[in-house]
Design a protein around this motif. Sequence first.
Motif, PDB file in Angstrom:
ATOM      1  N   LYS A   1       0.840  -1.191   0.000  1.00 15.67           N
ATOM      2  CA  LYS A   1       0.000   0.000   0.000  1.00 15.67           C
ATOM      3  C   LYS A   1       0.876   1.243   0.000  1.00 15.67           C
ATOM      4  O   LYS A   1       1.669   1.460   0.901  1.00 15.67           O
ATOM      5  CB  LYS A   1      -0.915   0.013   1.219  1.00 15.67           C
TER       6      LYS A   1
ATOM      7  N   ASN B   1      -2.951   3.500  -3.348  1.00 12.72           N
ATOM      8  CA  ASN B   1      -3.437   2.239  -3.898  1.00 12.72           C
ATOM      9  C   ASN B   1      -2.557   1.090  -3.445  1.00 12.72           C
ATOM     10  O   ASN B   1      -1.451   1.291  -2.958  1.00 12.72           O
ATOM     11  CB  ASN B   1      -3.501   2.318  -5.427  1.00 12.72           C
TER      12      ASN B   1
ATOM     13  N   VAL C   1       0.684   3.419 -10.301  1.00 17.11           N
ATOM     14  CA  VAL C   1      -0.541   2.624 -10.244  1.00 17.11           C
ATOM     15  C   VAL C   1      -0.359   1.478 -11.229  1.00 17.11           C
ATOM     16  O   VAL C   1      -0.116   1.704 -12.421  1.00 17.11           O
ATOM     17  CB  VAL C   1      -1.780   3.460 -10.645  1.00 17.11           C
TER      18      VAL C   1
ATOM     19  N   THR D   1      -2.434  -1.798  -5.632  1.00 13.17           N
ATOM     20  CA  THR D   1      -2.438  -2.674  -6.797  1.00 13.17           C
ATOM     21  C   THR D   1      -1.085  -3.350  -6.946  1.00 13.17           C
ATOM     22  O   THR D   1      -0.066  -2.825  -6.514  1.00 13.17           O
ATOM     23  CB  THR D   1      -2.776  -1.885  -8.081  1.00 13.17           C
TER      24      THR D   1
END
Length: 161
Positions: free
Chosen positions: A6, A27, A149, A29
Amino acid sequence: METTFKQKRLNPGTQTGSFINMIMSQNSTLPEVGKGATVLSWTDRHAYEVIEVSNDKKRVVVQQYFPKRIDKNGMSESQEYEYKELSPVKEVIVWRWGSWKWEREVIKFINPPIGYSKEYEKYYDSEGMLMLIDGITKKAKEYQKVSIVWGEKREYYDYTF
């Protein structure tokens, strides 16, 4: 102990000038080969393709797109891009010290000079790059934080800057 991926949110006004980039920055991801990636800058965004991912997901090789703008909106915020051509340069991003970092190989002096001395000019090539010279310089890795991201590629150019 399992690592969490994170990222911390970019702080508006000091780390980003874009509300969208601030929202996107927080994020968790994970990178996947063949999926896109978006590097978040002050207000711009840059599209990349994920080429390689280590088994532990902590080392990623990416290539930046040469995006082609396909809309007819001029200098506007409404932008649409086509992503076909990749830069030939492969870059490495690693998860270290709680955030994603560019990993770059550089050449450094083994015993750096203090201040400027004309005698050190001989260690630089015609383009001003420090050369690798046995006993004088060495290869080293440098790390620079990047807000990224994984899983989507988005290019955006802010015409107000």
